[in-house]
Design a protein around this motif. Structure first.
Motif, mmCIF file in Angstrom:
data_model
loop_
_atom_site.group_PDB
_atom_site.id
_atom_site.type_symbol
_atom_site.label_atom_id
_atom_site.label_comp_id
_atom_site.label_asym_id
_atom_site.label_seq_id
_atom_site.Cartn_x
_atom_site.Cartn_y
_atom_site.Cartn_z
ATOM 1 N N ILE A 84 -44.734 55.593 113.624
ATOM 2 C CA ILE A 84 -45.479 54.933 114.691
ATOM 3 C C ILE A 84 -46.472 53.968 114.064
ATOM 4 C CG2 ILE A 84 -45.206 56.875 116.284
ATOM 5 C CD1 ILE A 84 -48.221 57.525 115.743
ATOM 6 N N SER A 85 -46.860 52.975 114.845
ATOM 7 C CA SER A 85 -47.902 52.051 114.399
ATOM 8 C C SER A 85 -48.902 51.900 115.533
ATOM 9 C CB SER A 85 -47.308 50.706 113.990
ATOM 10 O OG SER A 85 -46.660 50.099 115.067
ATOM 11 N N PHE A 86 -50.148 51.752 115.167
ATOM 12 C CA PHE A 86 -51.232 51.665 116.138
ATOM 13 C C PHE A 86 -52.434 51.061 115.442
ATOM 14 C CE2 PHE A 86 -51.056 55.697 114.025
ATOM 15 C CZ PHE A 86 -52.358 55.924 113.608
ATOM 16 N N THR A 87 -53.446 50.745 116.205
ATOM 17 C CA THR A 87 -54.709 50.257 115.655
ATOM 18 C C THR A 87 -55.755 51.316 115.940
ATOM 19 O OG1 THR A 87 -54.060 47.976 116.074
ATOM 20 C CG2 THR A 87 -56.406 48.390 115.704
ATOM 21 N N ILE A 88 -56.484 51.710 114.902
ATOM 22 C CA ILE A 88 -57.549 52.695 115.084
ATOM 23 C C ILE A 88 -58.823 52.135 114.465
ATOM 24 C CG2 ILE A 88 -56.916 54.038 113.036
ATOM 25 C CD1 ILE A 88 -57.715 56.553 114.841
ATOM 26 N N ASN A 89 -59.848 52.050 115.269
ATOM 27 C CA ASN A 89 -61.137 51.500 114.837
ATOM 28 C C ASN A 89 -60.980 50.126 114.209
ATOM 29 O OD1 ASN A 89 -62.268 53.905 115.756
ATOM 30 N ND2 ASN A 89 -62.087 54.863 113.748
ATOM 31 N N GLY A 90 -60.062 49.334 114.789
ATOM 32 C CA GLY A 90 -59.856 47.962 114.353
ATOM 33 C C GLY A 90 -58.920 47.793 113.175
ATOM 34 N N ILE A 91 -58.370 48.892 112.664
ATOM 35 C CA ILE A 91 -57.486 48.835 111.495
ATOM 36 C C ILE A 91 -56.064 49.202 111.917
ATOM 37 C CG2 ILE A 91 -56.993 49.806 109.206
ATOM 38 C CD1 ILE A 91 -60.050 50.458 109.077
ATOM 39 N N LYS A 92 -55.117 48.337 111.595
ATOM 40 C CA LYS A 92 -53.708 48.624 111.889
ATOM 41 C C LYS A 92 -53.222 49.710 110.942
ATOM 42 C CE LYS A 92 -52.082 44.608 114.243
ATOM 43 N NZ LYS A 92 -51.784 45.185 115.507
ATOM 44 N N ARG A 93 -52.524 50.704 111.519
ATOM 45 C CA ARG A 93 -52.025 51.824 110.731
ATOM 46 C C ARG A 93 -50.575 52.105 111.079
ATOM 47 N NH1 ARG A 93 -56.046 54.934 108.009
ATOM 48 N NH2 ARG A 93 -54.148 55.728 107.083
#
Length: 164
Positions: free
Chosen positions: A3-12
């Motif tokens: 999966i890919s997502f953005t957490i606290n402004g950081i793409k992960r």
């Protein structure tokens, strides 16, 4: 599954299985330990995060459901070493007590103030209703939300550093 997502402004990007909870991904894999597990049933608010601009109980969300999401945890509110005005207000009013529930309350406060910049006390109570605290009796938390309104206004007027 990946999966890919953005957490606290950081793409992960992360590999998760079908039973991994978002809470476990955040705490165990990403080491963002401000998000807490309280009840594990979505009733206490300790695991609150903001996902796609909505308050969610991360203990009830499967990690794969966060694919493509934008997530904010308590760690995402501060600007490096500068606390968000809401965080400052909670500290100044003594609303932190043991601190276990504080991240959830702060994120609920942020969401509330994003929607209602100057809420009434009844709106504050309604906005925080998904969170439980066993230490403060809630008055200090309500006071913190009220002080947050003032602090955010000061920041916006440039009296302090800009916040997110």
């Amino acid at each position: 599954m990946k999966i890919s997502f953005t957490i606290n402004g950081i793409k992960r990007e992360c590999n998760v299985n079908s039973t991994t909870r978002l809470l476990d991904l955040i705490r165990d894999d990403l080491k963002l330990t401000g998000t807490k597990e309280g009840c594990g049933k979505g009733e206490c608010g300790a695991c609150t995060v903001i996902m796609n601009d909505k308050i969610v109980a991360s203990c009830l969300v499967l990690a794969y459901e966060a694919n493509g999401a934008d997530i904010v945890t308590i760690e995402g509110l501060s600007n490096k070493d500068i606390l968000h005005p809401i965080q400052e207000a909670y500290i100044e009013t003594g609303a932190v007590q043991c601190g276990f529930c504080t991240p959830g309350f702060i994120l609920a406060t942020k969401k509330l103030l994003d929607e209602i910049p100057n809420p009434t006390e009844e709106e504050i109570k309604r906005g925080l209703s998904g969170n439980i605290c066993r230490c403060t009796g809630y008055q200090k938390i309500i006071d913190a939300v009220k002080l947050s309104v003032t602090k955010i206004a000061e920041y916006k007027r440039g009296e302090k550093l800009e916040v997110k």
